[in-house]
Scaffold this active site. Structure first.
Site, mmCIF file in Angstrom:
data_model
loop_
_atom_site.group_PDB
_atom_site.id
_atom_site.type_symbol
_atom_site.label_atom_id
_atom_site.label_comp_id
_atom_site.label_asym_id
_atom_site.label_seq_id
_atom_site.Cartn_x
_atom_site.Cartn_y
_atom_site.Cartn_z
ATOM 1 N N SER A 168 -43.776 -6.297 -37.736
ATOM 2 C CA SER A 168 -44.272 -4.912 -37.721
ATOM 3 C C SER A 168 -43.203 -3.856 -37.940
ATOM 4 C CB SER A 168 -44.991 -4.622 -36.396
ATOM 5 O OG SER A 168 -46.267 -5.216 -36.386
ATOM 6 N N LYS A 202 -43.922 -1.371 -40.611
ATOM 7 C CA LYS A 202 -44.673 -0.130 -40.455
ATOM 8 C C LYS A 202 -43.783 1.112 -40.491
ATOM 9 C CE LYS A 202 -48.503 -2.222 -37.876
ATOM 10 N NZ LYS A 202 -48.063 -3.419 -37.151
ATOM 11 N N SER A 250 -48.742 -0.008 -32.501
ATOM 12 C CA SER A 250 -48.463 -0.940 -33.608
ATOM 13 C C SER A 250 -49.748 -1.533 -34.176
ATOM 14 C CB SER A 250 -47.519 -2.056 -33.155
ATOM 15 O OG SER A 250 -46.955 -2.711 -34.268
#
Length: 345
Positions: free
Chosen positions: A24, A27, A84
């Site tokens: 993640s 992101k 997230s």
């Protein structure tokens, strides 16, 4: 990897150029593109975003949006950054670009523009995929761009929790609770990537960024990140050597409308050094030979070299830049300077 944000200098690292799966941490790039479009007015925080089936079906960490419902752009942005949320990231990407595939093309193009030569994205979330990779060094480049270009959104990364649909979720960055000087940035975890954390902390006038990838647990990534930050703050100090636009020399120009151009640094110049060494620093300039017009502001004219006199060691080199434009002179100036330059060389 540990980096001083202001100077850009690498203070510590193990294999910072190794290509790994970022989970993640991806992101951060997704957010960077979204901030770009917000800044250009292409989208607004008040926009209502329709949740597609693809976004609703996303696995992994989620914000828990509902199929067919409309959710404000701002809530989705917080859901992606604080929780997230993979579903939030997908909904935002589809709203901004029409499809995940088009958004990913922009991600890869932007990575190249930022100098992230060892990064490739296959999706907007960091979900495991072949050929989806980055490096600690490239992540730092992205963080520097994100913080410098969009400081107004940086505070979101310090928010400890966010509620949506009566579901309260905490930010997975444990350092936000352990260390009051930590104010970001992003966690990541998949089976293939391990537990990852990009952390940022500021104490006094010094900001450090740590990147830890591939640890075995949430506790491990937090502990290693904290150790890196403590090492950096304990060992190093940051000093501003020259302010933006500082003139360090007037450089001879040949064949131009003027015979000299002010040269120095366009941006603030910082240096990271071991504590207690500042008084030993000395600045010097190394000029290129035979500099001809035309010259544009920002052209390199030589180097600024910072040396620790006692150790006889160069601690920083940075380009010496033209601070003004210089156009070509007339034909007579070019002829005369051409002759004089032969003798000067």
């Amino acid at each position: 990897m540990l980096v001083d944000f202001q100077s850009g200098e690498e203070l510590a690292g193990i294999n910072p150029g190794m290509r790994v799966k970022p989970a993640s941490i991806t992101k951060l790039m997704t957010a960077y593109l979204i901030y770009q479009d917000l800044g250009k007015g292409k989208v607004k925080l008040e926009d209502e975003v329709l949740i597609s089936e693809k976004a609703w079906k996303m696995e992994g960490s989620r914000m828990f949006v509902e199929l067919g419902k409309k959710v404000s752009f701002e809530k989705l942005l917080k859901g992606m950054i604080i929780q997230s949320g993979n579903d939030a990231a997908m909904a935002l990407a589809e709203h901004v670009a029409g499809s995940e595939e088009v958004f990913v093309q922009r991600m890869n193009q932007t990575a190249l523009e930022l100098g992230m030569q060892d990064t490739r994205y296959m999706n907007v979330t960091g979900w495991p995929a072949n050929d989806h990779y980055t490096t600690a060094r490239d992540i730092v480049r992205l963080v520097e761009a994100l913080v410098n270009d969009f400081p107004e959104y940086y505070k979101l990364y310090a928010q400890k929790e966010f509620s949506y649909n009566n579901i309260k979720q905490q930010n997975r960055n444990r350092l936000l609770w352990r260390d009051a000087t930590v104010d970001g940035l992003k966690t990541g975890h998949t089976e293939s990537a391990g537990y990852c954390l990009v952390a940022s902390a500021k104490r006094d006038n010094m900001r450090l960024i740590s990147v830890v990838l591939g640890t075995k647990s949430e506790e491990a990534r937090a502990n290693v990140s904290q150790q890196l930050l403590e090492y950096g703050f304990r060992t190093f100090e940051t000093h501003k050597l020259y302010g933006a636009g500082a003139v360090l020399d007037n450089v001879r120009v040949w064949k131009g409308e003027t015979t000299q151009v002010p040269a120095g640094v366009v941006d603030d110049l910082f240096v990271s050094i071991v504590k207690g060494r500042y008084d030993q620093l000395k600045g010097g300039i190394q000029l290129d030979k035979g500099i001809d017009a035309p010259i544009k502001r920002g052209d390199e004219l030589g180097k600024v070299i910072i040396t620790d006199q006692e150790l006889g060691k160069v601690v920083k080199e940075t380009p010496l830049l033209a601070l003004e434009d210089v156009s070509e002179g007339g034909w007579w100036r070019q002829v005369m300077d051409g002759i004089q330059k032969l003798f000067a060389d």
